[in-house]
Structure formats: C-alpha cells, structure tokens
Design a protein around this motif. Structure first.
Motif, PDB file in Angstrom:
ATOM      1  N   ASN A 408       0.837  -1.195   0.000  1.00  0.00           N
ATOM      2  CA  ASN A 408       0.000   0.000   0.000  1.00  0.00           C
ATOM      3  C   ASN A 408       0.878   1.254   0.000  1.00  0.00           C
ATOM      4  OD1 ASN A 408      -2.017   2.058   1.144  1.00  0.00           O
ATOM      5  ND2 ASN A 408      -3.297   0.231   0.964  1.00  0.00           N
ATOM      6  N   TYR A 409       1.914   1.224   0.815  1.00  0.00           N
ATOM      7  CA  TYR A 409       2.852   2.350   0.907  1.00  0.00           C
ATOM      8  C   TYR A 409       3.582   2.571  -0.414  1.00  0.00           C
ATOM      9  CZ  TYR A 409       7.374   4.505   2.017  1.00  0.00           C
ATOM     10  OH  TYR A 409       8.501   5.290   2.010  1.00  0.00           O
ATOM     11  N   ILE A 410       4.132   1.510  -0.981  1.00  0.00           N
ATOM     12  CA  ILE A 410       4.885   1.650  -2.228  1.00  0.00           C
ATOM     13  C   ILE A 410       3.975   2.099  -3.360  1.00  0.00           C
ATOM     14  CG2 ILE A 410       6.208   0.378  -3.968  1.00  0.00           C
ATOM     15  CD1 ILE A 410       7.266  -1.375  -1.648  1.00  0.00           C
ATOM     16  N   LEU A 429      -4.431   3.754   1.875  1.00  0.00           N
ATOM     17  CA  LEU A 429      -5.709   3.523   1.213  1.00  0.00           C
ATOM     18  C   LEU A 429      -6.500   2.466   1.978  1.00  0.00           C
ATOM     19  CD1 LEU A 429      -4.440   3.292  -2.488  1.00  0.00           C
ATOM     20  CD2 LEU A 429      -5.073   5.336  -1.186  1.00  0.00           C
ATOM     21  N   THR A 430      -7.699   2.843   2.418  1.00  0.00           N
ATOM     22  CA  THR A 430      -8.582   1.899   3.098  1.00  0.00           C
ATOM     23  C   THR A 430     -10.009   2.408   2.963  1.00  0.00           C
ATOM     24  OG1 THR A 430      -8.841   0.583   5.123  1.00  0.00           O
ATOM     25  CG2 THR A 430      -8.503   2.949   5.407  1.00  0.00           C
ATOM     26  N   ALA A 431     -10.961   1.714   3.544  1.00  0.00           N
ATOM     27  CA  ALA A 431     -12.357   2.124   3.439  1.00  0.00           C
ATOM     28  C   ALA A 431     -12.592   3.403   4.236  1.00  0.00           C
ATOM     29  CB  ALA A 431     -13.274   1.015   3.947  1.00  0.00           C
ATOM     30  N   SER A 432     -13.286   4.355   3.620  1.00  0.00           N
ATOM     31  CA  SER A 432     -13.554   5.624   4.305  1.00  0.00           C
ATOM     32  C   SER A 432     -14.539   6.432   3.487  1.00  0.00           C
ATOM     33  CB  SER A 432     -12.267   6.436   4.476  1.00  0.00           C
ATOM     34  OG  SER A 432     -11.802   6.919   3.233  1.00  0.00           O
ATOM     35  N   ASP A 433     -14.908   7.584   4.043  1.00  0.00           N
ATOM     36  CA  ASP A 433     -15.663   8.553   3.274  1.00  0.00           C
ATOM     37  C   ASP A 433     -14.802   9.069   2.125  1.00  0.00           C
ATOM     38  OD1 ASP A 433     -17.885   8.348   4.868  1.00  0.00           O
ATOM     39  OD2 ASP A 433     -17.465  10.124   6.054  1.00  0.00           O
ATOM     40  N   THR A 434     -15.464   9.545   1.076  1.00  0.00           N
ATOM     41  CA  THR A 434     -14.774  10.159  -0.055  1.00  0.00           C
ATOM     42  C   THR A 434     -15.514  11.437  -0.422  1.00  0.00           C
ATOM     43  OG1 THR A 434     -16.049   9.304  -1.927  1.00  0.00           O
ATOM     44  CG2 THR A 434     -14.489   7.802  -0.914  1.00  0.00           C
ATOM     45  N   ASN A 435     -14.982  12.158  -1.408  1.00  0.00           N
ATOM     46  CA  ASN A 435     -15.697  13.323  -1.907  1.00  0.00           C
ATOM     47  C   ASN A 435     -16.904  12.920  -2.736  1.00  0.00           C
ATOM     48  OD1 ASN A 435     -13.386  12.385  -3.411  1.00  0.00           O
ATOM     49  ND2 ASN A 435     -13.799  13.953  -4.933  1.00  0.00           N
ATOM     50  N   GLN A 436     -17.129  11.608  -2.907  1.00  0.00           N
ATOM     51  CA  GLN A 436     -18.286  11.118  -3.658  1.00  0.00           C
ATOM     52  C   GLN A 436     -18.930   9.934  -2.944  1.00  0.00           C
ATOM     53  OE1 GLN A 436     -16.390  10.432  -7.497  1.00  0.00           O
ATOM     54  NE2 GLN A 436     -17.211  12.358  -8.269  1.00  0.00           N
ATOM     55  N   TYR A 438     -18.863   6.856  -0.090  1.00  0.00           N
ATOM     56  CA  TYR A 438     -18.055   5.971   0.757  1.00  0.00           C
ATOM     57  C   TYR A 438     -17.497   4.875  -0.129  1.00  0.00           C
ATOM     58  CZ  TYR A 438     -16.711   3.050   4.750  1.00  0.00           C
ATOM     59  OH  TYR A 438     -15.993   2.319   5.679  1.00  0.00           O
ATOM     60  N   SER A 439     -16.238   4.503   0.090  1.00  0.00           N
ATOM     61  CA  SER A 439     -15.645   3.476  -0.771  1.00  0.00           C
ATOM     62  C   SER A 439     -14.508   2.779  -0.027  1.00  0.00           C
ATOM     63  CB  SER A 439     -15.120   4.099  -2.063  1.00  0.00           C
ATOM     64  OG  SER A 439     -14.682   3.097  -2.973  1.00  0.00           O
ATOM     65  N   ALA A 440     -14.271   1.532  -0.399  1.00  0.00           N
ATOM     66  CA  ALA A 440     -13.160   0.757   0.166  1.00  0.00           C
ATOM     67  C   ALA A 440     -11.939   0.946  -0.731  1.00  0.00           C
ATOM     68  CB  ALA A 440     -13.533  -0.718   0.277  1.00  0.00           C
ATOM     69  N   HIS A 441     -11.122   1.950  -0.421  1.00  0.00           N
ATOM     70  CA  HIS A 441      -9.990   2.299  -1.265  1.00  0.00           C
ATOM     71  C   HIS A 441      -8.859   1.293  -1.138  1.00  0.00           C
ATOM     72  CE1 HIS A 441     -11.954   6.167   0.008  1.00  0.00           C
ATOM     73  NE2 HIS A 441     -12.138   6.172  -1.300  1.00  0.00           N
ATOM     74  N   SER A 442      -8.192   1.061  -2.250  1.00  0.00           N
ATOM     75  CA  SER A 442      -7.053   0.157  -2.309  1.00  0.00           C
ATOM     76  C   SER A 442      -6.314   0.462  -3.608  1.00  0.00           C
ATOM     77  CB  SER A 442      -7.534  -1.304  -2.306  1.00  0.00           C
ATOM     78  OG  SER A 442      -8.156  -1.613  -3.547  1.00  0.00           O
ATOM     79  N   PRO A 443      -5.164  -0.161  -3.849  1.00  0.00           N
ATOM     80  CA  PRO A 443      -4.490   0.083  -5.125  1.00  0.00           C
ATOM     81  C   PRO A 443      -5.331  -0.270  -6.350  1.00  0.00           C
ATOM     82  CG  PRO A 443      -2.937  -0.820  -3.560  1.00  0.00           C
ATOM     83  CD  PRO A 443      -4.292  -0.876  -2.897  1.00  0.00           C
ATOM     84  N   THR A 444      -6.277  -1.176  -6.202  1.00  0.00           N
ATOM     85  CA  THR A 444      -7.144  -1.499  -7.336  1.00  0.00           C
ATOM     86  C   THR A 444      -8.446  -0.699  -7.311  1.00  0.00           C
ATOM     87  OG1 THR A 444      -8.068  -3.384  -6.106  1.00  0.00           O
ATOM     88  CG2 THR A 444      -6.206  -3.826  -7.567  1.00  0.00           C
ATOM     89  N   ASN A 445      -8.601   0.162  -6.328  1.00  0.00           N
ATOM     90  CA  ASN A 445      -9.767   1.056  -6.251  1.00  0.00           C
ATOM     91  C   ASN A 445      -9.285   2.386  -5.659  1.00  0.00           C
ATOM     92  OD1 ASN A 445     -12.470   2.037  -6.217  1.00  0.00           O
ATOM     93  ND2 ASN A 445     -12.671   1.443  -4.079  1.00  0.00           N
ATOM     94  N   ASP A 446      -8.444   3.053  -6.431  1.00  0.00           N
ATOM     95  CA  ASP A 446      -7.787   4.274  -5.974  1.00  0.00           C
ATOM     96  C   ASP A 446      -8.512   5.482  -6.533  1.00  0.00           C
ATOM     97  OD1 ASP A 446      -6.068   6.251  -5.134  1.00  0.00           O
ATOM     98  OD2 ASP A 446      -4.418   5.663  -6.446  1.00  0.00           O
ATOM     99  N   ALA A 454      -5.395   4.533   7.744  1.00  0.00           N
ATOM    100  CA  ALA A 454      -4.744   3.480   6.966  1.00  0.00           C
ATOM    101  C   ALA A 454      -3.263   3.385   7.289  1.00  0.00           C
ATOM    102  CB  ALA A 454      -4.958   3.721   5.471  1.00  0.00           C
ATOM    103  N   ALA A 455      -2.547   4.490   7.148  1.00  0.00           N
ATOM    104  CA  ALA A 455      -1.112   4.481   7.424  1.00  0.00           C
ATOM    105  C   ALA A 455      -0.820   4.414   8.914  1.00  0.00           C
ATOM    106  CB  ALA A 455      -0.459   5.724   6.819  1.00  0.00           C
ATOM    107  N   ILE A 456      -1.591   5.171   9.711  1.00  0.00           N
ATOM    108  CA  ILE A 456      -1.297   5.235  11.152  1.00  0.00           C
ATOM    109  C   ILE A 456      -1.543   3.896  11.821  1.00  0.00           C
ATOM    110  CG2 ILE A 456      -1.895   6.348  13.333  1.00  0.00           C
ATOM    111  CD1 ILE A 456      -2.660   8.843  11.696  1.00  0.00           C
ATOM    112  N   SER A 457      -2.647   3.232  11.490  1.00  0.00           N
ATOM    113  CA  SER A 457      -2.970   1.957  12.142  1.00  0.00           C
ATOM    114  C   SER A 457      -2.081   0.817  11.665  1.00  0.00           C
ATOM    115  CB  SER A 457      -4.447   1.615  11.902  1.00  0.00           C
ATOM    116  OG  SER A 457      -5.280   2.612  12.456  1.00  0.00           O
ATOM    117  N   SER A 458      -1.284   1.059  10.630  1.00  0.00           N
ATOM    118  CA  SER A 458      -0.307   0.063  10.176  1.00  0.00           C
ATOM    119  C   SER A 458       1.026   0.205  10.898  1.00  0.00           C
ATOM    120  CB  SER A 458      -0.082   0.205   8.663  1.00  0.00           C
ATOM    121  OG  SER A 458      -1.233  -0.159   7.936  1.00  0.00           O
ATOM    122  N   ILE A 459       1.104   1.069  11.899  1.00  0.00           N
ATOM    123  CA  ILE A 459       2.382   1.364  12.541  1.00  0.00           C
ATOM    124  C   ILE A 459       3.077   0.144  13.161  1.00  0.00           C
ATOM    125  CG2 ILE A 459       1.422   2.113  14.777  1.00  0.00           C
ATOM    126  CD1 ILE A 459       3.530   4.413  14.685  1.00  0.00           C
TER     127      ILE A 459
END
Length: 543
Positions: A408-410, A429-436, A438-446, A454-459
């Motif tokens: 996800n980071y790379i 990238l993870t599930a969250s609100d968006t400007n359009q 709600y969506s489950a964001h990921s590299p295949t749904n960016d 997403a980044a903080i909880s991966s610490i």
C-alpha cells in the motif's frame, strides 16, 4: 413603383442579406496554455505565485485584455498583472498577490478578447488549477513519543466525549445522533483500556463506562440468537437496519464487539465487586452468541447475516481473505456454540484458495486479493489478536500484514494514477468517506483519497513509513485535518476535499494500533483469554 418590382427587389435584398450572414466572421485563435511550465487545463499543485503563459494566433489588443482575461478563486476575482510577449501574440499572467494554498482557481478568457486587427477570439477559453500544500509546520515540533500520546488522546475523545449518553456505545459517525455501532463499540472498549493505561481517565471511570455499555447490551439491546445487529438505537436498544434486509444479527460486527469485551474481561481482573460484575456480564454476553447458528445449522461456512424477517436472504458467506479472521477465531473459541475446524478450512480458507501467492513490487503476498485490498483487512482482526507470531497452514500473519502494508505504501509513493499529494509521507488507502460517498480504497480502487487511519494503524507493521505519515498529517496538514476528535476521516488533495466526518471504525484502530506498537497492551490482554487460546489451538494456529 409597380408591385412586381417591389417584390423582386425584396427578394434580391433577402438573398444579399443571407449571403452576408453566411459569410464567416474573421476571428483569431487560442493556441496553447501552460501554468508553471505545465500544459494542463486542470493543473494540480501549482505554486502560489504561478506564471501562466497563453499563446494566440495574432497580436492582441492590449486594451481588451483587462476586461476579458480574469482569474477567480472562491468566486472572487483575483487581481492580476498581464504582460504581452512574443511580439504581442502571447501573454504572461501573474497574480498581483500570493494565492491561497490548497485552493481551486479558474482562468477565463472571454470570446470578446480582440486582436490588434479588431478580430474576436474564436471561442471562450476556460482552465482551472489548484495550488500546492503549504509545507511549513502548523504546530510546534514535539518528541515523537509525545506526538503519539497526543494523537491517541485526541482520538479517544471521539469515544469518550462523544459516546452515547444513555448506552455509552460508540456512535457510527459524528453525525449519527442516537445511532450506535456494535463493531465500533468493540474498538471503543479497547480504546478505553488504552486511555486508562495512558492516564487519560481513571480505572474507575473506564470501568464505569464499560459497565454502562455491557449492561445496556445485556438488558436493552436486540439480539438474534445472541448475535447483535450492526446498528442499534442508543436510547432503546432497538435495531436500526443497516440496509433493507440487514435488520437482524451481524456476525462480523458482533465479533468486533466481543473481541473488545473479552479484552476488557481480562483487563478488569481484580477481586473488587464492580470488576467481578463486569466479568460476569461479559461472560453472559459471550456465551449466548450462537456462532454455529450462522452455519445455517449444517454448512461448512459462516454466514454474515440473519434476519427474523428475511432469514438468510442476504446469503453473504464469510470467506477469506478480509477483515473477518476474528469472526472464525471467536466462533471456534465459543464455549457454548462453537464451530468445528472444518468450517474454518472449507468456509474461511476455501480449502486454501484464499491464498494469493503472487508478488507485487517484488514483495510476496500470502493471502487475499491483488495488492492486499484495503488496509483495514490487516487492522480489524489484529486489534486484539496478536499477529507477531501467528501462523497456520495458510500463512504467517505477521508477514501478511507487513507485506500488505508495504504494498500500500509503495503503491502510493509510485502513484501510478498521478494524483496530486501522494508521496512517501502521504499514503494510506482503506475504506472511508470520499468526496463522492463511501468506498473501500485500495491500489485497485484508488480514487485519490488518503485515509489517515490506513497508514497510522499500520504502525506495528511499517513503523517508519507510518510514523513519517503521522508526522506529515499532523505538522503539515494538521490545520486542515487534525481537530477535536483527532484526524478527520479522509481527504483528497487532488480535488481539495477534506471530510467533516469521523467514523468509529476508523478512529478506534488509530488508538489501539498505536498502543500495540508502543506496548502491546491490547494484544497482551486479549491473548490472555483462555477461550481465545482454545479457539486458536482448535484451528491449528501457533502463536
């Protein structure tokens, strides 16, 4: 003059008039546009002192520039300086004052712009651009350890100050009113334990709140074969449907709730009457969940939903890899309504077909969809279950979580879709609100949306990249995204959008995973539970 002659002259006049109207008006043309050297009509991340160059096919009438070339920001006209260049056939536009950071601007060149020959511009020209991030620190620098504590404390306010006044449960989001969430409440219970240990509240205060939640769940909340719905009314305990047919038991949300409660039952381990009482209430809630009911009685897979009205019509099997490993572990761990190992192997693991086995960025991915899916897949189950030594026949779960987070980071640092704002300190990238929506964001749904959780909880899995992101979110973007309940749910720098929302399922992992990284607190207490250990043993895990 005779009437026939008048008619003839009228026809001649009409024909001449039509020929004159049909003759195209001579015009000059727009040729090219660039801003800070970038030829784009939707430039992103420009400087706050941009230089806009525009070329035309003819020399320009200098007097017509002022009225016909304008820049607008937030509907207000921006004073600009316009300089003729290229033998008067091009202009350079520069704002007279510095523009605002992270702001959308529109450039308009009206068709009434004239050339020196008096010709009109062939068509109106419109372009938009947005300015860059202000990279200066917004808050004073503090020690990293103090920053982690500050983020935990602020985020905890969502569960503590904004907890429902009657039930004590976590509201789904900051606009939910009386609607509370079962899974988010499980994360909130874990957060309360962290808050006690960090000194944000006293042990008695935390115990009182968790007792309020547990008593409400015991005495008021709807249950369906012991399984709680996704949403409840925080006053009455009645089900609020998550969707039309999702108006009954939600096994995955119940597992998140139960994981928090079982952790609390281990944490409040003193021989004091109130602590004995909370353990008894939690034991009762835990032992009445009919996990095996959700196999439809005989199938070798768990089903997510059951409704007294719609029965099994949702027909959503819980299969891996995703966030629901905890559901199978607790279902196997139940002392009263357990599933057997075959349900895990054939249902969750699909006889091994949940394996991925491919590599992305030269990093092997043991399980799940390509690139690992949204990051909450590596967070929710592992808020309580310690993945550091967790293995079974299908995967090393610490490696799964580390590799998933690294991918996800790379991906965000490579930024293949070219979104403004992505870089090594701004990722996740993870599930969250968006400007359009709600969506489950990921590299295949960016969609250009960064979600702080997403980044903080991966610490625990990517400590250096996660800490770099946390510091960037706080110091650089903090004036936009760090508020009373910690970091807002999400933001999009490409489209300059910032959520005004907080979600329990996104705030909880921030507190808990930071603490697991710092001390292993929630992992340690959850893994002390004898039933959970039996469930892991039963399914063939080593830990």
């Amino acid at each position: 003059m005779p009437k026939v002659q008048l008619i003839f002259l009228g026809i001649i006049w009409l024909l001449l008039g039509c020929r004159k109207e049909d003759k195209p008006e001579e015009q000059f043309n727009f040729i090219k546009y660039s801003i800070d050297g970038v030829q784009s009509f939707k430039a992103k991340g420009t400087s706050i002192e941009p230089q806009i160059s525009i070329y035309f096919s003819d020399k320009l009438n200098e007097k017509s520039l002022k009225e016909n070339v304008k820049i607008f920001g937030n509907t207000l006209e921006v004073p600009v300086k316009i300089t003729l260049i290229n033998n008067d056939s091009a202009i350079i536009i520069t704002p007279e004052l510095k523009l605002e950071y992270l702001t959308e601007y529109d450039l308009v060149i009206d068709q009434n712009l004239k050339s020196n020959k008096g010709l009109r511009l062939s068509s109106r020209v419109e372009a938009s651009f947005s300015t860059q991030v202000d990279t200066k620190d917004k808050f004073q620098r503090i020690e990293d350890d103090d920053l982690l504590t500050l983020v935990q404390q602020k985020t905890f306010n969502y569960f503590w100050e904004f907890g429902h006044p009657v039930s004590g449960m976590a509201r789904e989001r900051n606009t939910s009113g009386d609607l509370v969430t079962t899974g988010g409440t499980g994360f909130g219970v874990m957060s309360i334990i962290v808050a006690i240990e960090r000194g944000f509240i006293s042990r008695d205060q935390g115990l009182e709140r968790i007792e309020k939640i547990a008593t409400f769940l015991q005495d008021k909340a709807d249950r369906f074969h012991g399984v709680f719905p996704h949403w409840l009314n925080g006053n009455t305990g009645k089900t609020i449907p998550f969707s039309q047919k999702d108006d009954g038991g939600d096994l995955v949300e119940t597992s998140f709730l139960m994981a928090g409660m079982l952790c609390a039952s281990e944490y409040f381990n003193l021989s004091l009457p109130q602590e004995i009482k909370i353990r008894q209430i939690i034991k009762g809630l835990w032992e009445t969940v009919e996990w095996n009911w959700h196999t439809k009685g005989t199938e070798n897979v768990l089903y997510w939903h059951w409704s007294p009205k719609y029965q099994w019509e949702m027909n959503h099997q819980i299969k891996g890899w995703n966030e629901a490993l905890i559901t199978y572990i607790l279902a196997a761990a139940s002392p009263t309504y357990p599933i057997n190992k075959t349900v895990y192997e054939k249902g969750w693991a699909s006889n091994g077909s949940m394996k991925n086995g491919r590599s992305f960025y030269d990093i092997p991915l043991p399980l799940g969809p390509d690139y690992g899916g949204p990051l909450f897949f590596s967070h929710y189950s592992f808020l309580g279950i310690d993945p550091r030594k967790l293995k079974d026949q299908y995967a090393d779960y610490n490696q799964q979580s580390i590799n998933h987070s690294l991918m996800n980071y790379i991906y965000c640092t490579k930024n293949p879709r070219g979104y403004y704002g992505y870089h090594e300190a701004c990722w996740g990238l993870t599930a969250s609100d968006t400007n359009q929506g709600y969506s489950a964001h990921s590299p295949t749904n960016d969609r250009g949306v960064i979600t702080p959780t997403a980044a903080i909880s991966s610490i625990p899995f990517t400590p250096e990249p996660s800490m770099k992101a946390l510091k960037y979110f706080y110091y650089v973007l903090g004036d936009k995204i760090f508020r009373d309940y910690g970091f807002i749910d999400a933001f999009n720098l490409h489209h300059i959008w910032f959520a005004n929302s907080y979600l329990a399922i996104d705030q909880g992992p921030i507190i808990v995973m930071i603490e697991n990284y710092r001390s292993g607190l929630i992992w340690n207490y959850t893994m002390k539970n004898d039933d959970i250990k039996k469930g892991l043993d039963k399914l063939g895990f080593t830990y």
